[in-house]
Design an enzyme around this catalytic site. Structure first.
Site, PDB file in Angstrom:
ATOM      1  N   ASP A  15      -3.730  52.887   5.735  1.00 26.70           N
ATOM      2  CA  ASP A  15      -4.250  54.244   5.823  1.00 26.70           C
ATOM      3  C   ASP A  15      -4.275  54.943   4.473  1.00 26.70           C
ATOM      4  OD1 ASP A  15      -1.308  54.403   5.910  1.00 26.70           O
ATOM      5  OD2 ASP A  15      -1.655  56.552   6.177  1.00 26.70           O
TER       6      ASP A  15
ATOM      7  N   ASP B 168      -0.302  47.858   7.658  1.00 27.15           N
ATOM      8  CA  ASP B 168       0.693  48.884   7.416  1.00 27.15           C
ATOM      9  C   ASP B 168       1.171  49.417   8.770  1.00 27.15           C
ATOM     10  OD1 ASP B 168       2.212  50.696   5.852  1.00 27.15           O
ATOM     11  OD2 ASP B 168       0.710  52.245   6.157  1.00 27.15           O
TER      12      ASP B 168
ATOM     13  N   LYS C 230       4.231  48.106  -2.220  1.00 24.76           N
ATOM     14  CA  LYS C 230       2.832  48.464  -2.435  1.00 24.76           C
ATOM     15  C   LYS C 230       2.743  49.678  -3.362  1.00 24.76           C
ATOM     16  CE  LYS C 230       2.477  49.105   1.920  1.00 24.76           C
ATOM     17  NZ  LYS C 230       1.973  49.549   3.250  1.00 24.76           N
TER      18      LYS C 230
ATOM     19  N   ASP D  26       3.193  52.943   9.424  1.00 25.33           N
ATOM     20  CA  ASP D  26       3.013  54.389   9.574  1.00 25.33           C
ATOM     21  C   ASP D  26       1.596  54.800   9.196  1.00 25.33           C
ATOM     22  OD1 ASP D  26       5.750  55.372  10.308  1.00 25.33           O
ATOM     23  OD2 ASP D  26       6.254  54.353   8.441  1.00 25.33           O
TER      24      ASP D  26
END
Length: 265
Positions: free
Chosen positions: A209, A13, A184, A15
């Protein structure tokens, strides 16, 4: 993690893993360099459909992370690829920005307000009541409802912002129609990413995250998963979920030695 097959490919990922509010997270550049040095295939994934890969490349470069456009895979690209496969040469009304409209154009889609095959809802910082009303009316008239991602909120320098999932809920309440989410945690996005770099799930790791998008989508696609604690999920929140990542680390910096270790098998 080390008891399984050697890791050949990595998905990560963006961010909360590589960057936070336009600033590189310590270790992010080292992680990319480690992948390049060990000749691992990889993609950087994002549910953010606002920007094109070129835009994102420039954004990452300003933070000190050097990536080619080809290794950036967005929910907009995944959505366009899905629609091109479902209904080649179709049409869509888009509530979104350049990342989404460009991806659909490149996939051979026509953008129109007149009897579109699909209403496509993407991320934008400037949702307009007029555009949402148009989307609602087109869906009621028979257009199929697609949304890039279910995230209800997203970060900004000034605080939390409503995201695609929140606006989709508004449209669903008005129309009674649920969207099909492509990004996602739909494993579809993971599989499209795997196909893009010719990777196999058994030899690929997903880094994220968020437990509710990154980890669960990686898990459902058969990948090993690494959760970093520099974004949306804290360590104590991990225990609240009925599933677990393969490994939990403080940040992407902790993954750098793991790349070298697994590449040497």
């Amino acid at each position: 993690m080390t008891e399984r097959k050697p890791v050949e490919c990595w998905l990560t990922d963006m961010d909360g893993v590589l960057v936070h509010e336009e600033h590189a997270i310590p270790g992010a550049s080292d992680f990319i360099e480690a992948l390049v040095e060990t000749e691992r295939r990889f993609l950087v994934l994002t549910n953010n459909s606002i920007y094109t890969p070129r835009d994102l490349r420039a954004r990452l470069a300003r933070s000190g992370i050097d990536l080619p456009e080809e290794v950036i895979w967005t929910s907009a690209l995944a959505t366009a690829a899905f629609l091109a496969e479902q209904r080649p040469g179709g049409s869509a009304y888009v509530v979104g920005e350049a990342g989404m409209t460009t991806a659909l154009h490149e996939a051979g889609y026509t953008l129109t307000e007149r009897d579109p095959d699909y209403v496509v809802l993407g991320e934008t910082r400037t949702y307009s009541f007029e555009a949402i009303t148009k989307a609602i009316r087109l869906i009621v008239a028979g257009a199929r409802f697609i949304a890039t991602n279910p995230d209800p909120s997203g970060p900004s320098p000034d605080g939390m912002l409503p995201a695609t999932g929140s606006v989709a809920a508004l449209i669903t309440r008005a129309t009674g129609r649920e969207p099909y989410y492509v990004g996602k945690p739909n494993p579809l996005m993971m599989r499209s990413a795997l196909n893009r770099i010719e990777a196999h799930s058994e030899t690929t790791v997903m880094i994220g995250d968020r437990m509710d998008t990154d980890v669960v989508s990686g898990l459902e696609a058969g990948l090993r998963t690494v959760l970093v604690l520099t974004g949306s999920t804290s360590r104590d929140q991990v225990e609240r979920y009925p599933f677990r990542p393969t490994r939990v680390v403080d940040s992407i910096a902790d993954v750098v030695p793991l790349v070298a270790e697994l590449a040497g098998r």
